[in-house]
Design a protein around this motif. Structure first.
Motif: not given
Length: 628
Positions: A403-410, A422-423, A451-454, A486-491
Protein backbone atom coordinates in the motif's frame (compact mmCIF):
# COMPACT_ATOMS: atom_id res chain seq x y z
CA UNK A 1 36.59 8.18 -35.43
CA UNK A 2 38.92 10.17 -33.14
CA UNK A 3 38.92 13.06 -35.58
CA UNK A 4 35.11 13.16 -35.56
CA UNK A 5 35.08 13.26 -31.77
CA UNK A 6 37.42 16.26 -31.71
CA UNK A 7 35.27 17.93 -34.34
CA UNK A 8 32.23 17.39 -32.10
CA UNK A 9 34.03 18.85 -29.08
CA UNK A 10 35.10 21.92 -31.05
CA UNK A 11 31.52 22.42 -32.21
CA UNK A 12 30.22 22.21 -28.66
CA UNK A 13 32.85 24.67 -27.41
CA UNK A 14 32.02 27.09 -30.19
CA UNK A 15 28.32 26.74 -29.48
CA UNK A 16 28.87 27.21 -25.75
CA UNK A 17 30.95 30.35 -26.26
CA UNK A 18 28.29 31.70 -28.60
CA UNK A 19 25.68 30.99 -25.96
CA UNK A 20 27.73 32.84 -23.36
CA UNK A 21 28.11 35.80 -25.66
CA UNK A 22 24.38 35.97 -26.10
CA UNK A 23 23.89 35.92 -22.35
CA UNK A 24 26.39 38.70 -21.75
CA UNK A 25 24.66 40.82 -24.38
CA UNK A 26 21.41 40.23 -22.53
CA UNK A 27 22.97 41.47 -19.31
CA UNK A 28 23.74 44.75 -21.03
CA UNK A 29 20.09 45.62 -21.28
CA UNK A 30 18.00 45.88 -18.14
CA UNK A 31 14.80 45.82 -20.14
CA UNK A 32 15.87 42.75 -22.02
CA UNK A 33 16.78 41.07 -18.75
CA UNK A 34 13.34 41.63 -17.34
CA UNK A 35 11.43 40.63 -20.43
CA UNK A 36 13.48 37.54 -21.30
CA UNK A 37 14.13 36.41 -17.74
CA UNK A 38 17.82 35.70 -18.47
CA UNK A 39 19.48 37.96 -15.90
CA UNK A 40 22.65 36.50 -14.45
CA UNK A 41 23.04 38.93 -11.56
CA UNK A 42 20.53 38.39 -8.78
CA UNK A 43 20.04 39.17 -5.13
CA UNK A 44 22.24 37.58 -2.46
CA UNK A 45 20.62 34.55 -0.89
CA UNK A 46 19.78 34.41 2.76
CA UNK A 47 21.92 31.34 3.41
CA UNK A 48 23.84 31.37 6.67
CA UNK A 49 26.01 28.46 5.55
CA UNK A 50 27.38 29.90 2.31
CA UNK A 51 30.47 31.64 3.74
CA UNK A 52 31.53 29.60 6.78
CA UNK A 53 34.37 27.87 4.92
CA UNK A 54 33.11 24.36 5.69
CA UNK A 55 29.54 24.06 4.42
CA UNK A 56 28.79 23.40 0.78
CA UNK A 57 25.94 22.68 -1.60
CA UNK A 58 25.79 19.91 -4.19
CA UNK A 59 24.06 19.93 -7.56
CA UNK A 60 23.06 16.66 -9.20
CA UNK A 61 22.73 16.44 -12.98
CA UNK A 62 22.15 13.46 -15.27
CA UNK A 63 22.03 13.34 -19.07
CA UNK A 64 22.68 16.50 -21.10
CA UNK A 65 21.28 16.75 -24.64
CA UNK A 66 21.12 19.16 -27.54
CA UNK A 67 17.54 20.01 -28.55
CA UNK A 68 16.26 18.20 -25.49
CA UNK A 69 12.57 18.50 -26.32
CA UNK A 70 13.05 16.71 -29.63
CA UNK A 71 14.75 13.77 -27.89
CA UNK A 72 12.18 13.18 -25.16
CA UNK A 73 9.77 11.17 -27.27
CA UNK A 74 12.43 8.61 -28.20
CA UNK A 75 14.06 8.55 -24.76
CA UNK A 76 11.95 10.28 -22.07
CA UNK A 77 13.86 11.08 -18.93
CA UNK A 78 12.92 13.61 -16.25
CA UNK A 79 16.55 14.08 -15.22
CA UNK A 80 17.83 15.13 -18.65
CA UNK A 81 18.82 18.77 -19.21
CA UNK A 82 19.30 20.77 -22.39
CA UNK A 83 22.90 21.72 -23.16
CA UNK A 84 21.88 25.36 -23.45
CA UNK A 85 20.35 25.28 -19.97
CA UNK A 86 23.53 23.76 -18.53
CA UNK A 87 25.54 26.59 -20.10
CA UNK A 88 23.18 29.04 -18.44
CA UNK A 89 23.61 27.30 -15.09
CA UNK A 90 27.41 27.35 -15.30
CA UNK A 91 27.43 31.01 -16.36
CA UNK A 92 25.03 32.02 -13.60
CA UNK A 93 27.17 30.29 -10.96
CA UNK A 94 30.23 32.16 -12.17
CA UNK A 95 28.55 35.55 -12.39
CA UNK A 96 26.94 35.23 -8.95
CA UNK A 97 30.05 34.38 -6.98
CA UNK A 98 29.63 30.63 -6.63
CA UNK A 99 32.78 28.54 -6.56
CA UNK A 100 32.61 24.94 -7.81
CA UNK A 101 34.95 22.92 -5.61
CA UNK A 102 36.43 19.44 -5.67
CA UNK A 103 35.79 16.62 -3.25
CA UNK A 104 39.44 16.97 -2.18
CA UNK A 105 38.82 20.56 -1.11
CA UNK A 106 35.72 19.56 0.85
CA UNK A 107 37.52 16.78 2.71
CA UNK A 108 40.46 19.06 3.48
CA UNK A 109 38.17 21.74 4.92
CA UNK A 110 36.38 19.17 7.07
CA UNK A 111 39.73 17.94 8.38
CA UNK A 112 40.95 21.36 9.48
CA UNK A 113 42.73 22.29 6.26
CA UNK A 114 42.18 25.29 3.99
CA UNK A 115 38.70 26.76 4.18
CA UNK A 116 36.36 26.51 1.23
CA UNK A 117 35.81 29.65 -0.85
CA UNK A 118 32.58 31.62 -0.47
CA UNK A 119 29.45 29.96 -1.79
CA UNK A 120 31.07 26.62 -2.59
CA UNK A 121 29.21 24.08 -4.71
CA UNK A 122 30.08 20.54 -5.73
CA UNK A 123 28.86 19.56 -9.21
CA UNK A 124 27.95 15.92 -9.86
CA UNK A 125 26.73 13.94 -12.87
CA UNK A 126 25.11 10.55 -12.36
CA UNK A 127 24.84 7.39 -14.48
CA UNK A 128 27.78 7.82 -16.87
CA UNK A 129 25.90 8.93 -19.99
CA UNK A 130 27.97 9.58 -23.10
CA UNK A 131 27.02 13.25 -22.81
CA UNK A 132 29.20 13.65 -19.73
CA UNK A 133 32.14 13.30 -22.12
CA UNK A 134 30.80 14.87 -25.31
CA UNK A 135 28.93 17.82 -23.80
CA UNK A 136 29.78 18.24 -20.12
CA UNK A 137 33.54 17.65 -20.14
CA UNK A 138 34.24 20.44 -22.70
CA UNK A 139 32.26 22.85 -20.55
CA UNK A 140 34.11 21.78 -17.39
CA UNK A 141 37.38 22.60 -19.15
CA UNK A 142 36.02 25.87 -20.48
CA UNK A 143 34.94 27.05 -17.02
CA UNK A 144 37.67 25.19 -15.15
CA UNK A 145 34.99 23.55 -12.97
CA UNK A 146 35.73 20.32 -11.09
CA UNK A 147 33.02 17.64 -10.97
CA UNK A 148 32.24 14.14 -9.75
CA UNK A 149 30.77 11.52 -12.08
CA UNK A 150 28.96 8.43 -10.79
CA UNK A 151 29.30 5.27 -12.89
CA UNK A 152 27.04 2.22 -12.97
CA UNK A 153 29.36 -0.69 -13.76
CA UNK A 154 26.67 -2.88 -15.29
CA UNK A 155 25.95 -0.25 -17.95
CA UNK A 156 29.62 0.14 -18.89
CA UNK A 157 30.26 -3.55 -19.54
CA UNK A 158 30.79 -4.54 -23.16
CA UNK A 159 28.24 -7.07 -24.42
CA UNK A 160 28.02 -9.26 -27.52
CA UNK A 161 24.85 -7.64 -28.77
CA UNK A 162 25.86 -4.13 -27.71
CA UNK A 163 22.87 -3.74 -25.39
CA UNK A 164 22.74 -3.18 -21.61
CA UNK A 165 19.82 -3.43 -19.20
CA UNK A 166 19.03 0.14 -18.18
CA UNK A 167 16.51 0.19 -15.31
CA UNK A 168 13.74 -1.79 -16.96
CA UNK A 169 14.76 -1.25 -20.60
CA UNK A 170 17.40 -2.61 -22.94
CA UNK A 171 19.51 0.30 -24.23
CA UNK A 172 22.52 0.52 -26.59
CA UNK A 173 25.84 0.39 -24.75
CA UNK A 174 26.83 3.39 -26.87
CA UNK A 175 24.55 5.65 -24.81
CA UNK A 176 27.20 5.52 -22.06
CA UNK A 177 30.84 6.58 -21.77
CA UNK A 178 33.73 4.32 -22.67
CA UNK A 179 36.51 3.55 -20.23
CA UNK A 180 38.97 5.42 -22.47
CA UNK A 181 36.81 8.53 -22.16
CA UNK A 182 36.60 8.06 -18.38
CA UNK A 183 40.41 7.84 -18.15
CA UNK A 184 40.79 11.00 -20.24
CA UNK A 185 38.40 12.94 -18.00
CA UNK A 186 40.10 11.67 -14.86
CA UNK A 187 43.55 12.57 -16.22
CA UNK A 188 42.44 16.18 -16.67
CA UNK A 189 42.35 16.63 -12.89
CA UNK A 190 38.85 18.08 -13.13
CA UNK A 191 36.84 14.87 -12.86
CA UNK A 192 36.66 12.41 -9.96
CA UNK A 193 35.06 9.03 -10.54
CA UNK A 194 32.57 7.78 -7.95
CA UNK A 195 30.65 4.54 -7.75
CA UNK A 196 26.94 4.50 -8.58
CA UNK A 197 26.80 0.75 -7.81
CA UNK A 198 27.39 -2.14 -10.19
CA UNK A 199 23.82 -3.40 -10.46
CA UNK A 200 21.67 -1.60 -7.90
CA UNK A 201 20.25 1.00 -10.28
CA UNK A 202 17.00 -0.94 -10.66
CA UNK A 203 14.04 -2.22 -8.69
CA UNK A 204 13.77 -5.50 -6.82
CA UNK A 205 10.74 -7.49 -5.70
CA UNK A 206 9.71 -5.92 -2.40
CA UNK A 207 6.66 -7.95 -1.34
CA UNK A 208 4.49 -10.96 -2.23
CA UNK A 209 2.46 -8.75 -4.59
CA UNK A 210 5.67 -8.19 -6.65
CA UNK A 211 5.95 -4.41 -6.18
CA UNK A 212 9.36 -3.13 -7.25
CA UNK A 213 11.35 -0.73 -5.07
CA UNK A 214 14.98 0.49 -5.18
CA UNK A 215 17.44 -2.40 -4.92
CA UNK A 216 19.73 -0.70 -2.41
CA UNK A 217 17.05 -0.45 0.29
CA UNK A 218 14.82 -3.44 -0.51
CA UNK A 219 14.73 -6.65 1.47
CA UNK A 220 14.07 -8.82 -1.57
CA UNK A 221 11.07 -11.11 -1.37
CA UNK A 222 11.86 -14.52 -2.86
CA UNK A 223 8.71 -15.62 -4.65
CA UNK A 224 9.82 -19.26 -4.88
CA UNK A 225 10.79 -19.59 -1.24
CA UNK A 226 8.09 -17.16 -0.07
CA UNK A 227 10.39 -15.31 2.29
CA UNK A 228 12.30 -12.06 2.63
CA UNK A 229 16.05 -11.61 2.60
CA UNK A 230 17.64 -12.00 6.01
CA UNK A 231 19.69 -9.20 7.54
CA UNK A 232 22.93 -10.99 6.68
CA UNK A 233 21.84 -11.74 3.10
CA UNK A 234 20.88 -8.13 2.55
CA UNK A 235 24.15 -6.74 3.88
CA UNK A 236 26.26 -9.22 1.89
CA UNK A 237 24.35 -8.44 -1.33
CA UNK A 238 24.91 -4.68 -0.99
CA UNK A 239 28.56 -4.99 0.03
CA UNK A 240 29.31 -7.47 -2.77
CA UNK A 241 27.78 -5.18 -5.39
CA UNK A 242 29.71 -2.15 -4.17
CA UNK A 243 33.01 -4.04 -4.01
CA UNK A 244 32.46 -5.37 -7.53
CA UNK A 245 31.96 -1.88 -8.93
CA UNK A 246 34.94 -0.48 -7.04
CA UNK A 247 37.15 -3.25 -8.44
CA UNK A 248 35.84 -2.60 -11.98
CA UNK A 249 36.53 1.13 -11.74
CA UNK A 250 40.00 0.49 -10.29
CA UNK A 251 40.81 -1.94 -13.10
CA UNK A 252 39.95 0.62 -15.78
CA UNK A 253 41.15 3.85 -14.13
CA UNK A 254 43.85 2.77 -11.69
CA UNK A 255 41.95 4.25 -8.72
CA UNK A 256 39.32 2.84 -6.42
CA UNK A 257 36.43 5.25 -5.82
CA UNK A 258 36.12 6.75 -2.36
CA UNK A 259 32.56 7.96 -2.83
CA UNK A 260 29.31 6.05 -3.36
CA UNK A 261 26.33 7.77 -5.01
CA UNK A 262 23.10 5.95 -4.10
CA UNK A 263 20.86 5.12 -7.08
CA UNK A 264 17.58 7.07 -6.82
CA UNK A 265 19.03 8.60 -3.64
CA UNK A 266 17.74 5.49 -1.82
CA UNK A 267 19.86 4.41 1.13
CA UNK A 268 19.75 3.36 4.75
CA UNK A 269 22.35 3.18 7.48
CA UNK A 270 22.94 -0.53 6.87
CA UNK A 271 23.80 0.29 3.25
CA UNK A 272 26.07 3.13 4.44
CA UNK A 273 27.86 0.60 6.63
CA UNK A 274 28.27 -1.69 3.62
CA UNK A 275 29.75 1.19 1.61
CA UNK A 276 32.23 1.89 4.40
CA UNK A 277 33.18 -1.80 4.43
CA UNK A 278 33.82 -1.48 0.68
CA UNK A 279 36.26 1.42 1.39
CA UNK A 280 33.82 4.17 0.41
CA UNK A 281 33.32 6.26 3.55
CA UNK A 282 31.68 9.06 1.55
CA UNK A 283 28.17 8.54 0.19
CA UNK A 284 25.77 10.88 -1.57
CA UNK A 285 21.97 11.04 -1.43
CA UNK A 286 19.23 13.07 -3.10
CA UNK A 287 18.10 14.90 0.03
CA UNK A 288 17.85 18.64 -0.29
CA UNK A 289 19.68 21.34 1.63
CA UNK A 290 23.14 22.52 2.66
CA UNK A 291 25.88 20.23 3.89
CA UNK A 292 26.49 22.15 7.09
CA UNK A 293 29.32 21.35 9.53
CA UNK A 294 27.07 19.08 11.58
CA UNK A 295 26.06 17.01 8.55
CA UNK A 296 28.38 14.04 7.91
CA UNK A 297 30.08 13.21 4.61
CA UNK A 298 28.60 9.74 4.95
CA UNK A 299 25.30 11.21 3.70
CA UNK A 300 26.05 14.20 1.49
CA UNK A 301 22.92 16.07 0.48
CA UNK A 302 22.42 16.82 -3.20
CA UNK A 303 19.79 18.85 -5.04
CA UNK A 304 18.69 17.24 -8.28
CA UNK A 305 18.01 19.30 -11.41
CA UNK A 306 15.19 18.12 -13.66
CA UNK A 307 14.05 18.41 -17.26
CA UNK A 308 13.73 21.96 -18.55
CA UNK A 309 14.77 23.63 -15.28
CA UNK A 310 15.91 27.21 -15.67
CA UNK A 311 17.87 29.73 -13.62
CA UNK A 312 14.95 30.25 -11.25
CA UNK A 313 14.99 26.53 -10.46
CA UNK A 314 18.74 26.58 -9.88
CA UNK A 315 18.32 29.53 -7.49
CA UNK A 316 15.62 27.66 -5.60
CA UNK A 317 17.83 24.59 -5.23
CA UNK A 318 20.70 26.67 -3.88
CA UNK A 319 18.55 28.21 -1.16
CA UNK A 320 16.53 25.20 -0.03
CA UNK A 321 16.65 24.35 3.67
CA UNK A 322 17.35 20.80 4.75
CA UNK A 323 13.97 20.17 6.36
CA UNK A 324 11.29 18.11 4.71
CA UNK A 325 12.76 17.38 1.28
CA UNK A 326 13.78 20.97 0.74
CA UNK A 327 10.49 22.62 1.70
CA UNK A 328 10.29 23.98 5.20
CA UNK A 329 7.32 22.29 6.87
CA UNK A 330 4.77 22.94 4.11
CA UNK A 331 1.02 22.97 4.41
CA UNK A 332 -0.30 19.46 4.87
CA UNK A 333 -3.63 17.93 4.02
CA UNK A 334 -3.69 14.64 5.88
CA UNK A 335 -5.74 11.49 5.33
CA UNK A 336 -5.42 8.63 7.80
CA UNK A 337 -6.07 5.09 6.57
CA UNK A 338 -6.69 2.03 8.72
CA UNK A 339 -5.32 -1.00 6.87
CA UNK A 340 -8.12 -3.02 8.48
CA UNK A 341 -10.42 -1.35 5.95
CA UNK A 342 -8.40 -2.65 2.99
CA UNK A 343 -7.83 -6.16 4.33
CA UNK A 344 -9.59 -9.06 2.67
CA UNK A 345 -8.82 -12.78 3.04
CA UNK A 346 -9.00 -13.01 -0.74
CA UNK A 347 -5.68 -11.56 -2.07
CA UNK A 348 -7.30 -10.61 -5.37
CA UNK A 349 -10.08 -8.65 -3.68
CA UNK A 350 -7.54 -7.09 -1.33
CA UNK A 351 -5.46 -5.84 -4.25
CA UNK A 352 -8.60 -4.35 -5.79
CA UNK A 353 -9.21 -2.54 -2.51
CA UNK A 354 -5.69 -1.09 -2.64
CA UNK A 355 -6.34 0.17 -6.16
CA UNK A 356 -9.56 1.87 -5.04
CA UNK A 357 -7.66 3.70 -2.29
CA UNK A 358 -4.90 4.82 -4.65
CA UNK A 359 -7.40 6.21 -7.16
CA UNK A 360 -9.26 8.01 -4.38
CA UNK A 361 -6.13 9.68 -3.00
CA UNK A 362 -5.09 10.67 -6.52
CA UNK A 363 -8.46 12.36 -7.08
CA UNK A 364 -8.37 14.02 -3.67
CA UNK A 365 -4.91 15.58 -4.32
CA UNK A 366 -3.71 15.55 -0.73
CA UNK A 367 -0.01 15.40 0.08
CA UNK A 368 0.14 13.28 3.24
CA UNK A 369 -1.36 9.86 3.92
CA UNK A 370 -0.64 7.76 6.96
CA UNK A 371 -1.28 4.05 7.32
CA UNK A 372 -2.23 2.49 10.62
CA UNK A 373 -0.26 -0.73 10.38
CA UNK A 374 -1.88 -2.58 13.29
CA UNK A 375 -4.98 -4.76 13.55
CA UNK A 376 -7.33 -4.51 16.55
CA UNK A 377 -9.62 -7.46 15.87
CA UNK A 378 -11.91 -7.17 18.90
CA UNK A 379 -11.97 -3.40 19.34
CA UNK A 380 -10.40 -3.35 22.80
CA UNK A 381 -7.60 -0.95 21.86
CA UNK A 382 -4.91 -3.64 22.04
CA UNK A 383 -2.85 -4.66 19.01
CA UNK A 384 -3.71 -8.22 17.95
CA UNK A 385 -1.79 -8.47 14.67
CA UNK A 386 0.36 -6.43 12.29
CA UNK A 387 0.36 -5.75 8.57
CA UNK A 388 4.07 -6.38 8.04
CA UNK A 389 6.48 -9.26 8.76
CA UNK A 390 7.76 -9.13 12.33
CA UNK A 391 9.22 -11.27 15.09
CA UNK A 392 6.55 -11.18 17.79
CA UNK A 393 2.96 -10.79 16.57
CA UNK A 394 0.78 -12.50 13.95
CA UNK A 395 0.81 -11.04 10.45
CA UNK A 396 -2.77 -10.57 9.35
CA UNK A 397 -1.59 -9.72 5.84
CA UNK A 398 1.70 -8.55 4.33
CA UNK A 399 0.03 -5.34 3.21
CA UNK A 400 1.93 -2.30 4.47
CA UNK A 401 4.75 -2.39 1.92
CA UNK A 402 2.37 -2.80 -0.98
CA UNK A 403 0.00 0.00 0.00
CA UNK A 404 2.77 2.45 0.92
CA UNK A 405 4.65 1.95 -2.35
CA UNK A 406 1.50 2.15 -4.48
CA UNK A 407 0.52 5.42 -2.80
CA UNK A 408 3.99 6.88 -3.23
CA UNK A 409 4.30 5.97 -6.91
CA UNK A 410 0.71 6.12 -8.20
CA UNK A 411 -1.33 8.48 -6.05
CA UNK A 412 0.06 11.78 -7.33
CA UNK A 413 0.77 13.38 -10.69
CA UNK A 414 4.50 14.00 -11.42
CA UNK A 415 6.47 15.82 -10.20
CA UNK A 416 4.36 15.74 -7.02
CA UNK A 417 4.21 12.71 -4.79
CA UNK A 418 2.30 11.66 -1.72
CA UNK A 419 4.25 11.54 1.53
CA UNK A 420 3.35 8.27 3.21
CA UNK A 421 3.75 7.81 6.96
CA UNK A 422 3.49 4.65 9.06
CA UNK A 423 1.46 4.81 12.27
CA UNK A 424 2.20 2.55 15.23
CA UNK A 425 1.21 2.82 18.89
CA UNK A 426 3.56 2.93 21.85
CA UNK A 427 1.46 1.68 24.75
CA UNK A 428 -1.14 -0.52 23.00
CA UNK A 429 1.00 -3.66 22.87
CA UNK A 430 0.27 -6.51 25.26
CA UNK A 431 3.42 -8.55 25.10
CA UNK A 432 4.93 -10.96 27.59
CA UNK A 433 8.26 -10.44 29.33
CA UNK A 434 10.82 -8.10 27.77
CA UNK A 435 7.98 -5.98 26.43
CA UNK A 436 10.07 -2.89 25.63
CA UNK A 437 12.67 -4.99 23.83
CA UNK A 438 9.96 -6.63 21.71
CA UNK A 439 8.41 -3.28 20.83
CA UNK A 440 11.85 -2.13 19.66
CA UNK A 441 12.04 -5.23 17.48
CA UNK A 442 8.66 -4.37 15.96
CA UNK A 443 9.82 -0.85 15.07
CA UNK A 444 13.01 -2.33 13.62
CA UNK A 445 10.92 -4.75 11.54
CA UNK A 446 8.59 -2.09 10.19
CA UNK A 447 11.56 0.09 9.23
CA UNK A 448 13.02 -2.77 7.19
CA UNK A 449 9.75 -3.71 5.54
CA UNK A 450 8.33 -0.32 4.64
CA UNK A 451 9.52 1.21 1.37
CA UNK A 452 10.82 4.78 1.43
CA UNK A 453 8.27 6.42 3.70
CA UNK A 454 8.26 10.03 4.82
CA UNK A 455 8.00 9.35 8.52
CA UNK A 456 6.70 7.51 11.55
CA UNK A 457 3.68 8.46 13.68
CA UNK A 458 3.79 7.51 17.34
CA UNK A 459 0.12 7.08 18.09
CA UNK A 460 -0.45 7.88 21.75
CA UNK A 461 -4.09 8.88 21.21
CA UNK A 462 -5.36 5.88 23.20
CA UNK A 463 -4.05 7.59 26.33
CA UNK A 464 -6.90 9.47 27.98
CA UNK A 465 -4.68 10.75 30.76
CA UNK A 466 -1.17 10.40 32.11
CA UNK A 467 -0.62 9.34 35.70
CA UNK A 468 1.99 12.07 36.11
CA UNK A 469 4.57 14.13 34.27
CA UNK A 470 7.18 11.43 34.77
CA UNK A 471 5.02 8.88 32.90
CA UNK A 472 4.65 11.22 29.93
CA UNK A 473 8.39 11.94 29.92
CA UNK A 474 9.12 8.21 30.02
CA UNK A 475 6.87 7.53 27.02
CA UNK A 476 8.47 10.37 25.05
CA UNK A 477 11.95 9.08 25.88
CA UNK A 478 10.95 5.61 24.70
CA UNK A 479 9.48 7.01 21.47
CA UNK A 480 12.82 8.68 20.71
CA UNK A 481 14.56 5.34 21.18
CA UNK A 482 12.06 3.81 18.77
CA UNK A 483 12.64 6.65 16.29
CA UNK A 484 16.39 5.98 16.33
CA UNK A 485 15.76 2.31 15.56
CA UNK A 486 13.35 3.16 12.74
CA UNK A 487 15.81 5.66 11.25
CA UNK A 488 18.48 3.00 10.80
CA UNK A 489 16.36 1.89 7.86
CA UNK A 490 14.64 5.22 7.10
CA UNK A 491 17.30 7.88 7.85
CA UNK A 492 15.26 10.75 6.41
CA UNK A 493 12.06 9.90 8.29
CA UNK A 494 10.23 12.65 10.13
CA UNK A 495 8.60 12.03 13.49
CA UNK A 496 5.03 12.78 14.53
CA UNK A 497 3.52 12.44 17.99
CA UNK A 498 -0.24 11.81 17.89
CA UNK A 499 -2.14 12.63 21.09
CA UNK A 500 -5.69 13.49 22.13
CA UNK A 501 -6.23 17.23 21.86
CA UNK A 502 -7.82 17.38 25.30
CA UNK A 503 -4.85 15.60 26.87
CA UNK A 504 -2.42 18.42 26.16
CA UNK A 505 -4.64 21.50 26.00
CA UNK A 506 -6.77 21.36 29.13
CA UNK A 507 -6.89 23.63 30.94
CA UNK A 508 -6.19 25.83 27.95
CA UNK A 509 -5.26 28.83 30.08
CA UNK A 510 -2.77 26.95 32.22
CA UNK A 511 0.74 28.26 31.59
CA UNK A 512 2.23 24.90 32.58
CA UNK A 513 0.09 23.18 29.97
CA UNK A 514 1.23 25.65 27.32
CA UNK A 515 4.86 25.20 28.31
CA UNK A 516 4.47 21.43 28.10
CA UNK A 517 3.06 21.73 24.59
CA UNK A 518 5.90 23.95 23.48
CA UNK A 519 8.32 21.31 24.72
CA UNK A 520 6.36 18.62 22.89
CA UNK A 521 6.55 20.31 19.49
CA UNK A 522 10.28 20.84 20.02
CA UNK A 523 10.77 17.10 20.44
CA UNK A 524 9.01 16.04 17.23
CA UNK A 525 8.77 17.33 13.68
CA UNK A 526 5.00 17.48 14.04
CA UNK A 527 2.46 16.99 16.79
CA UNK A 528 -0.89 15.62 15.65
CA UNK A 529 -3.83 16.62 17.81
CA UNK A 530 -6.65 14.10 17.54
CA UNK A 531 -9.93 15.95 18.05
CA UNK A 532 -12.83 13.75 19.08
CA UNK A 533 -16.42 14.55 18.07
CA UNK A 534 -17.36 15.08 21.73
CA UNK A 535 -15.31 18.26 21.79
CA UNK A 536 -17.68 19.78 19.20
CA UNK A 537 -20.74 19.72 21.45
CA UNK A 538 -22.62 22.96 21.95
CA UNK A 539 -21.61 23.31 25.58
CA UNK A 540 -17.99 23.36 24.50
CA UNK A 541 -18.45 25.35 21.30
CA UNK A 542 -16.32 28.14 22.69
CA UNK A 543 -13.52 25.64 23.12
CA UNK A 544 -13.51 24.30 19.59
CA UNK A 545 -11.89 25.43 17.39
CA UNK A 546 -11.07 28.91 18.70
CA UNK A 547 -9.47 28.02 22.02
CA UNK A 548 -7.66 25.05 20.57
CA UNK A 549 -6.14 27.13 17.76
CA UNK A 550 -5.27 29.94 20.18
CA UNK A 551 -3.66 27.49 22.55
CA UNK A 552 -1.43 26.06 19.81
CA UNK A 553 -0.61 29.50 18.39
CA UNK A 554 0.87 30.64 21.72
CA UNK A 555 3.75 28.19 21.28
CA UNK A 556 6.59 29.27 18.96
CA UNK A 557 6.17 27.46 15.62
CA UNK A 558 2.97 25.97 17.07
CA UNK A 559 0.73 26.36 14.02
CA UNK A 560 3.53 25.41 11.65
CA UNK A 561 4.33 22.18 13.50
CA UNK A 562 0.84 21.05 14.52
CA UNK A 563 -1.53 18.83 12.55
CA UNK A 564 -5.21 19.05 13.54
CA UNK A 565 -6.96 15.74 12.95
CA UNK A 566 -10.73 15.30 13.07
CA UNK A 567 -12.29 11.93 13.72
CA UNK A 568 -14.63 10.87 10.91
CA UNK A 569 -16.56 8.26 12.90
CA UNK A 570 -18.60 8.51 16.09
CA UNK A 571 -16.67 6.96 19.00
CA UNK A 572 -19.62 5.07 20.52
CA UNK A 573 -21.66 3.93 17.53
CA UNK A 574 -18.63 3.66 15.22
CA UNK A 575 -20.79 5.03 12.43
CA UNK A 576 -19.47 7.58 9.92
CA UNK A 577 -20.16 11.20 10.72
CA UNK A 578 -21.91 13.25 8.01
CA UNK A 579 -19.44 14.39 5.38
CA UNK A 580 -20.93 17.90 5.34
CA UNK A 581 -20.29 18.23 9.06
CA UNK A 582 -16.70 17.09 8.66
CA UNK A 583 -16.13 19.48 5.76
CA UNK A 584 -17.56 22.37 7.77
CA UNK A 585 -15.27 21.68 10.71
CA UNK A 586 -12.21 21.38 8.44
CA UNK A 587 -13.13 24.74 6.98
CA UNK A 588 -13.42 26.22 10.46
CA UNK A 589 -9.93 24.99 11.30
CA UNK A 590 -8.51 26.57 8.17
CA UNK A 591 -10.27 29.90 8.70
CA UNK A 592 -8.95 30.06 12.26
CA UNK A 593 -5.37 29.66 11.04
CA UNK A 594 -4.61 25.92 10.97
CA UNK A 595 -1.91 25.16 8.39
CA UNK A 596 -2.05 21.38 8.63
CA UNK A 597 -5.27 19.42 9.02
CA UNK A 598 -7.10 16.27 7.98
CA UNK A 599 -9.14 13.36 9.26
CA UNK A 600 -9.08 9.69 10.26
CA UNK A 601 -10.16 7.16 9.21
CA UNK A 602 -10.84 7.22 5.50
CA UNK A 603 -12.99 4.43 4.08
CA UNK A 604 -12.23 4.34 0.36
CA UNK A 605 -14.36 1.25 -0.25
CA UNK A 606 -17.54 2.99 0.92
CA UNK A 607 -16.63 6.51 -0.22
CA UNK A 608 -16.70 7.71 3.37
CA UNK A 609 -16.51 10.59 3.77
CA UNK A 610 -17.97 11.44 0.37
CA UNK A 611 -15.14 12.54 -1.90
CA UNK A 612 -17.39 15.05 -3.67
CA UNK A 613 -18.03 16.79 -0.35
CA UNK A 614 -14.61 16.51 1.25
CA UNK A 615 -12.29 17.08 -1.72
CA UNK A 616 -12.82 20.85 -2.02
CA UNK A 617 -11.63 21.22 1.59
CA UNK A 618 -8.77 18.74 1.41
CA UNK A 619 -7.22 19.26 -2.00
CA UNK A 620 -4.16 21.49 -2.13
CA UNK A 621 -4.88 22.07 -5.81
CA UNK A 622 -8.37 23.51 -5.46
CA UNK A 623 -7.97 25.01 -2.01
CA UNK A 624 -4.31 25.62 -1.22
CA UNK A 625 -4.92 28.11 1.59
CA UNK A 626 -1.43 29.45 1.20
CA UNK A 627 -0.02 31.39 4.10
CA UNK A 628 3.00 33.71 3.62
Amino acid sequence: MIHSKYQQIRQILAWAIMGLSVLFVVIGSVCAEQSAGLALKTEMFDDRYQNDGISFRVLCYHDVRDNLRNTMQAWPQMGALDTYDLVQHFSWLKENGYHPVSLDAIIAARNGGPKLPPKPVLITFDDGYLSVYTRVFPLLKLYNYPAVIGLVGEWLEDTKDGMVFYGDLWMPRGHFVTWQQVREMQASGLVEVASHSYGLHKGETANPQTSQSPAAITRIFNLNEKRYESDDEYFIRIRTDLEKNSALIATHTGRKPRAMIWPYGAYNMVAVKAAHAADMPITMTLEAGPNSPDHPLTRIRRDMLFYNEKISDLKRNLRQPAEYDGVELPLNRVVGVDLDVLYDPDPVRQDINVGILVERILKMRVNMVYLRATADLNGDGIVDALYFPNRHLPVRADLLNRVAWQLRTRAALPPDYVRVYVSLPITAFELSEQRDSKIKDIYDDVGKNAPRVAGIIFDDSAQKTYQNVAEQASIDYFSHELAAIFKVHQPHAMTVKKVRATLVTEPSTDQKSNSAYTKLIQQYDFVMLSIEPESHKTKEADYYPDKLINFVARSPQGLKNTIFELQSIAPKSHKPLPAMRLAKELRQLQLKGARNFGYFPDDALNDSPSIDVIRPLMSLKTNPGRIP
